[in-house]
Design a protein around this motif. Structure first.
Motif, PDB file in Angstrom:
ATOM      1  N   LEU A 106       0.866  -1.175   0.000  1.00  0.00           N
ATOM      2  CA  LEU A 106       0.000   0.000   0.000  1.00  0.00           C
ATOM      3  C   LEU A 106       0.900   1.221   0.000  1.00  0.00           C
ATOM      4  O   LEU A 106       1.786   1.344   0.855  1.00  0.00           O
ATOM      5  CB  LEU A 106      -0.890  -0.007   1.240  1.00  0.00           C
ATOM      6  CG  LEU A 106      -2.094  -0.962   1.249  1.00  0.00           C
ATOM      7  CD1 LEU A 106      -2.872  -0.887  -0.063  1.00  0.00           C
ATOM      8  CD2 LEU A 106      -1.708  -2.380   1.548  1.00  0.00           C
ATOM      9  N   GLN A 164       2.123   6.266  -3.727  1.00  0.00           N
ATOM     10  CA  GLN A 164       2.755   6.389  -5.047  1.00  0.00           C
ATOM     11  C   GLN A 164       2.331   5.277  -6.005  1.00  0.00           C
ATOM     12  O   GLN A 164       2.801   5.207  -7.138  1.00  0.00           O
ATOM     13  CB  GLN A 164       4.271   6.364  -4.884  1.00  0.00           C
ATOM     14  CG  GLN A 164       4.775   7.481  -3.986  1.00  0.00           C
ATOM     15  CD  GLN A 164       6.275   7.409  -3.742  1.00  0.00           C
ATOM     16  OE1 GLN A 164       7.003   6.805  -4.514  1.00  0.00           O
ATOM     17  NE2 GLN A 164       6.720   8.025  -2.670  1.00  0.00           N
ATOM     18  N   GLY A 174       3.030   0.055   4.881  1.00  0.00           N
ATOM     19  CA  GLY A 174       4.166   0.910   5.218  1.00  0.00           C
ATOM     20  C   GLY A 174       3.819   1.799   6.402  1.00  0.00           C
ATOM     21  O   GLY A 174       2.677   1.813   6.886  1.00  0.00           O
ATOM     22  N   TYR A 185       5.534   5.538   8.770  1.00  0.00           N
ATOM     23  CA  TYR A 185       6.548   6.584   8.882  1.00  0.00           C
ATOM     24  C   TYR A 185       6.853   7.205   7.517  1.00  0.00           C
ATOM     25  O   TYR A 185       5.942   7.569   6.790  1.00  0.00           O
ATOM     26  CB  TYR A 185       7.822   6.036   9.552  1.00  0.00           C
ATOM     27  CG  TYR A 185       7.513   5.214  10.778  1.00  0.00           C
ATOM     28  CD1 TYR A 185       6.770   5.771  11.837  1.00  0.00           C
ATOM     29  CD2 TYR A 185       7.911   3.884  10.891  1.00  0.00           C
ATOM     30  CE1 TYR A 185       6.454   5.018  12.965  1.00  0.00           C
ATOM     31  CE2 TYR A 185       7.603   3.129  12.028  1.00  0.00           C
ATOM     32  CZ  TYR A 185       6.874   3.710  13.044  1.00  0.00           C
ATOM     33  OH  TYR A 185       6.557   2.971  14.134  1.00  0.00           O
ATOM     34  N   GLU A 186       8.128   7.251   7.135  1.00  0.00           N
ATOM     35  CA  GLU A 186       8.494   7.910   5.874  1.00  0.00           C
ATOM     36  C   GLU A 186       8.335   6.989   4.667  1.00  0.00           C
ATOM     37  O   GLU A 186       8.452   7.400   3.525  1.00  0.00           O
ATOM     38  CB  GLU A 186       9.959   8.396   5.995  1.00  0.00           C
ATOM     39  CG  GLU A 186      10.355   9.518   5.054  1.00  0.00           C
ATOM     40  CD  GLU A 186       9.419  10.715   5.116  1.00  0.00           C
ATOM     41  OE1 GLU A 186       9.055  11.231   4.061  1.00  0.00           O
ATOM     42  OE2 GLU A 186       9.057  11.122   6.245  1.00  0.00           O
ATOM     43  N   ILE A 227      -4.841   4.323  -2.397  1.00  0.00           N
ATOM     44  CA  ILE A 227      -6.300   4.501  -2.327  1.00  0.00           C
ATOM     45  C   ILE A 227      -6.689   5.950  -2.604  1.00  0.00           C
ATOM     46  O   ILE A 227      -7.841   6.323  -2.421  1.00  0.00           O
ATOM     47  CB  ILE A 227      -6.908   4.002  -0.994  1.00  0.00           C
ATOM     48  CG1 ILE A 227      -6.389   4.786   0.202  1.00  0.00           C
ATOM     49  CG2 ILE A 227      -6.670   2.514  -0.824  1.00  0.00           C
ATOM     50  CD1 ILE A 227      -7.290   4.643   1.435  1.00  0.00           C
ATOM     51  N   GLY A 228      -5.767   6.759  -3.078  1.00  0.00           N
ATOM     52  CA  GLY A 228      -6.129   8.124  -3.454  1.00  0.00           C
ATOM     53  C   GLY A 228      -4.961   9.073  -3.277  1.00  0.00           C
ATOM     54  O   GLY A 228      -3.974   8.749  -2.611  1.00  0.00           O
ATOM     55  N   TYR A 242      -3.652  11.406  -1.513  1.00  0.00           N
ATOM     56  CA  TYR A 242      -3.457  12.063  -0.216  1.00  0.00           C
ATOM     57  C   TYR A 242      -2.605  11.094   0.589  1.00  0.00           C
ATOM     58  O   TYR A 242      -2.502   9.920   0.226  1.00  0.00           O
ATOM     59  CB  TYR A 242      -4.797  12.327   0.496  1.00  0.00           C
ATOM     60  CG  TYR A 242      -5.735  11.161   0.416  1.00  0.00           C
ATOM     61  CD1 TYR A 242      -6.671  11.068  -0.599  1.00  0.00           C
ATOM     62  CD2 TYR A 242      -5.634  10.109   1.337  1.00  0.00           C
ATOM     63  CE1 TYR A 242      -7.515   9.970  -0.695  1.00  0.00           C
ATOM     64  CE2 TYR A 242      -6.472   9.021   1.240  1.00  0.00           C
ATOM     65  CZ  TYR A 242      -7.409   8.956   0.228  1.00  0.00           C
ATOM     66  OH  TYR A 242      -8.234   7.861   0.114  1.00  0.00           O
ATOM     67  N   LEU A 266      -1.728   9.141   4.120  1.00  0.00           N
ATOM     68  CA  LEU A 266      -2.156   8.685   5.443  1.00  0.00           C
ATOM     69  C   LEU A 266      -0.921   8.345   6.260  1.00  0.00           C
ATOM     70  O   LEU A 266       0.179   8.226   5.715  1.00  0.00           O
ATOM     71  CB  LEU A 266      -3.044   7.446   5.287  1.00  0.00           C
ATOM     72  CG  LEU A 266      -4.349   7.711   4.538  1.00  0.00           C
ATOM     73  CD1 LEU A 266      -4.875   6.450   3.897  1.00  0.00           C
ATOM     74  CD2 LEU A 266      -5.375   8.309   5.470  1.00  0.00           C
ATOM     75  N   GLY A 289      -0.254   5.532   7.711  1.00  0.00           N
ATOM     76  CA  GLY A 289       0.223   4.167   7.513  1.00  0.00           C
ATOM     77  C   GLY A 289      -0.629   3.423   6.510  1.00  0.00           C
ATOM     78  O   GLY A 289      -1.693   3.901   6.085  1.00  0.00           O
TER      79      GLY A 289
END
Ligand code: SAM
Length: 234
Positions: free
Chosen positions: A89, A92, A115, A117-118, A135-136, A138, A140, A142
């Protein structure tokens, strides 16, 4: 049965969404099996370290490649899977669509990596990830919420998951609706605040209802998502 394995630092986040409603029922009915794998179990130092600062400097921690690689190898050995089924997930990745969800829900086994953190060390992606899904547009904190979205969307497409009272075939984006948006729906009472339910829906004439629903789907799609009509057969 669809087997879903999820590699995450926060397995406790999944308890609610996976035990309630349609997903909960599908798990109980063994249409889908979901296993959560704690990423920390694959870190072997004293502190079970799964992240580190990034090379080159900059804010935020990066998930280390080795525990992730080991976690994926563990899942693959459990499932005897060789084919491409590891999904990271990621904001990018390719943006999730109904078509993608339908394709994935037909697989025997899917492994989702969350994933945090960074992000995750690029070498893990290069070595072990078959596909990145977003999923879009923006960001999140995690991959756990995106994984829940994906699991929910895949599960409701499994035959039998929705029971008799609901069908995924006439939902927005589905092939049954030629990928269009669904039109408006109504329930009791027949009138509210001076707004009446369209007469045709009370007519009992199934052919007319069907025709009206189709027209409404086209109208709504034209108003809200005209680009979807480009693929529309007619
Ligand atoms: N630094 C990354 C970037 O700029 O692309 C963002 C990392 S994000 C804070 C942490 C994790 O959340 C990601 O590794 C991913 O697993 C998940 N995530 C965040 N937004 C997402 C999205 N829109 N779709 C899927 N996963 C997402």
């Amino acid at each position: 049965m669809l087997q879903i394995d999820i590699i995450t630092l926060f397995p406790e986040m999944f308890a609610g969404p996976f035990s309630a409603s349609i997903v909960g029922r599908a798990v109980e009915a063994r249409l889908v099996e979901i296993e959560l794998h704690q990423l920390r179990d694959f870190a072997h130092d004293r502190h079970r370290t799964v992240d580190d600062t990034q090379f080159g400097g900059g804010p935020g921690m990066v998930l280390k490649a080795e525990p992730l690689l080991e976690a994926v190898a563990h899942v693959r050995s459990l499932r005897g899977v060789n084919g491409p089924n590891v999904v990271l997930l990621s904001p990018q990745g390719r943006t999730l669509t109904h078509r993608k969800v339908a394709e994935m829900s037909g697989h025997e086994s899917v492994t989702l990596v969350c994933g945090h953190y960074e992000g995750v060390d690029q070498r893990f992606i290069d070595i072990a990830v078959d596909e990145e899904i977003s999923i879009g547009d923006y960001v999140l904190t995690g991959g756990e919420l995106p994984a829940m979205v994906l699991v929910d969307a895949m599960t409701r497409l499994l035959p039998g998951a929705l029971g008799d009272e609901q069908s995924a075939e006439l939902d927005s984006f589905s092939p049954g609706l030629d990928g269009l948006l669904q039109g408006p729906v109504y329930t009791r009472p027949k009138e509210i605040a001076g707004r009446a339910v369209p007469d045709v829906l009370l007519s009992g004439d199934h052919a007319r209802v069907e025709k009206w629903r189709r027209e409404q789907a086209v109208k709504r799609t034209r108003e809200r998502r005209p680009e979807l009509l480009e693929d529309w057969p007619g």
